[in-house]
Write an enzyme that holds these catalytic residues in place. Sequence first.
Site, PDB file in Angstrom:
ATOM      1  N   LEU A  33      -7.817   6.048  -7.402  1.00 27.75           N
ATOM      2  CA  LEU A  33      -7.687   5.350  -6.105  1.00 27.75           C
ATOM      3  C   LEU A  33      -7.626   3.838  -6.256  1.00 27.75           C
ATOM      4  CD1 LEU A  33     -10.305   7.262  -3.926  1.00 27.75           C
ATOM      5  CD2 LEU A  33      -7.844   7.254  -3.584  1.00 27.75           C
ATOM      6  N   GLY A  34      -8.309   3.351  -7.237  1.00 28.13           N
ATOM      7  CA  GLY A  34      -8.336   1.897  -7.419  1.00 28.13           C
ATOM      8  C   GLY A  34      -9.222   1.531  -8.586  1.00 28.13           C
TER       9      GLY A  34
ATOM     10  N   GLY B  51     -15.628  -0.332 -12.407  1.00 30.97           N
ATOM     11  CA  GLY B  51     -14.899   0.728 -13.106  1.00 30.97           C
ATOM     12  C   GLY B  51     -13.776   1.252 -12.238  1.00 30.97           C
TER      13      GLY B  51
ATOM     14  N   ASP C 277     -20.066 -10.542  -1.202  1.00 35.62           N
ATOM     15  CA  ASP C 277     -18.686 -10.425  -1.703  1.00 35.62           C
ATOM     16  C   ASP C 277     -17.765  -9.851  -0.624  1.00 35.62           C
ATOM     17  OD1 ASP C 277     -16.757 -10.808  -3.610  1.00 35.62           O
ATOM     18  OD2 ASP C 277     -17.207  -9.015  -4.761  1.00 35.62           O
TER      19      ASP C 277
END
Length: 648
Positions: free
Chosen positions: A80-81, A86, A200
Amino acid sequence: MFSRQLLSSPPQHHHHNHHLLTPILATTASFFSLILFLFLFFFFYLRAKKTTTPPPDSKPPHRFSYPLLRRATNSFKTHLGHGGFGTVYSGTLQTGKPIAVKLMNSSSFQGEREFHNELFFASNLSSHHVVTALGFSSDAKRRRFLLVYDLMQKGNLQDALLHRKCPELMDWKKRFNIVLNIARGVQYLHTCDPPVIHGDIKPSNILLDDEFSAKIGDFGLARLKSEPNYEVLVGDGDGEEKKKEEEEGVACEGGIGVDVCGGSVIEESESVNTGFYEEGGCLGLEQSPDDFVRVTILETSPETMASMETGLDKVSIKSEKGDVKNSKGVRSNSMRDWKVKDHVMEWIGKEVNKEKPKSEWFGEEKMAKSEKKKKKRKDQLEWWESMEEEKFNRDLEKEKRRSVREWWKEEYSEELARKKKKKKKQQKRNGVTSDNDNCDDWWVSDGALNDNKKKSKRRSPNNRGSMDWWLDGLSGELWRARRNSYDSAASGEIPKSGGVSSTPSMRGTVCYAAPEYGYGGDVSEKCDVYSFGVLLLVVISGRRPLQVNGSPMSEFQRANLLSWARHCARKGRLIELVDQSIESLDKEQALLCITVALLCLLKSPARRPSMKEVVGMLTGELEPPQLPFEYSPSTPSRFPFKSRKKGW
Ligand SMILES: Nc1ncnc2c1ncn2[C@@H]1O[C@H](COP(=O)(O)OP(=O)(O)OP(=O)(O)O)[C@@H](O)[C@H]1O
């Protein structure tokens, strides 16, 4: 007879017992087998149940077995990404529930800490606007750490808005709804007890479900507000160890974690830990033997440069302990500043040089048609030429070649000659003659002069060059921030807050990180507010915070979204910031969003609104905000382009 009976009865009885023994034994055996079977059945059933689905009433996190997750993700097939932690894979549980599984990169030294941090937050928070963790799987020996989440069908906002450009997001209502979801999510975090600072907030950490509702994800860098300004909120008592270190004043001084990503576009990317805080010590020192700033450029290809849309070109800058503790550190800090700036300038330079001869900006025909236009373009380029890139590089080279002593002599020769003259005059007046005309004594006596000169060389905030302006909001904030940390390093001071060394472990994403991060200021909710402000502008404008479209030079004006927004505000042209491709735009709402964003982007954290106020303003529960005075049209603009060009 009786005796015969007696004699004959025992064999009769024995025969009867023998007859009954077999069925009794058989029954007992089958009974015990049944019990054993039932026991084993329930044991395995419960075990299987335990590893398949979390008990309905229990709170996450739930521990999943690794084989189960491997099966669920079809051996980690669908990707997925990828993030700093990770890779994330999609999968389905036996119950049919779609999941996303984050598998920590085993070589990632920051991963294990992020795993604990993320697990702690993602499983303790519960809101419609936050991605919560369903569970985890961990095997410390094999360094196998996995986190399991609800699958967010539409992926992350960065991708949906800027890469795939989902048609659904061209609808104003959807975009505004996303903005509200995020604002509410951050408000939820800040109203937790103790408040949670995400640290973030950026589009790639916002995930969208199948109805395009936004949720905040990735709590790898989150922290609790009540904690002092160091990280590691969960772990094995390391916080205590760190606290002790900090109290003793030996804690590592952090710098700034910057990931500059781009290619043609400098965009957000995975966050980089430069926090120097890892279980049991200073990450920067333990993990990296280097005692200098590292600038790594990865994944740059000419294609990505040319495409001007995608591609990553990362510059990771890590400041190490040396920044503070040794003299080398002072040097390395300034070098680091140069390197960030140089990199960006080099990148812009490439773009400009690449574009210039081909005259792609204006089109060949137009170029040939009119000399006048050429002149105009020349004027437009003036500001660029004044960026002093070459001068910077030359100076830096010179600086390296010359010895420090020579450098000072050269820099202060005039000043020294004047001083010498003055001294002579005074001596004459006093009737004292001295043979000591050797001007080399300047080194000892000119400490003050040295200081004064330094001071006078320091530019005032209002006297910043165009390059500084351009970098404002990218590394401009951080660049100044680093200079600040340079200052404190030079003076040997460790910034303090509330009696505790507060130099935060700096992580975050360039362009989205609040400027106070680098100043060693308190990391507060207002840092999230700032990041939210950037994100809000990105959502409304449908572009990255830093982006050059490879079109006319005039595009450079807009390259830095934050500065462009401030400029538009001063010119009273906020509407120019709104994405042209938005359909059914509610102009008023769009202007409201931009105004709120500008408030969130105020440099002073205290002047930024709280997330509660942001939500109130966006929903109309509070008075519509006024633009701060620095954005009013009467305030002189520090926007460099206008003043540098003639008749543009
Ligand atoms: N629950 C999820 N559902 C769907 N996709 C997800 C989910 N979680 C993560 N992803 C995808 O995986 C990508 C990587 O996620 P991750 O949180 O590890 O990193 P990141 O936020 O992109 O980077 P960084 O860790 O540097 O902040 C996300 O950008 C997103 O596209």
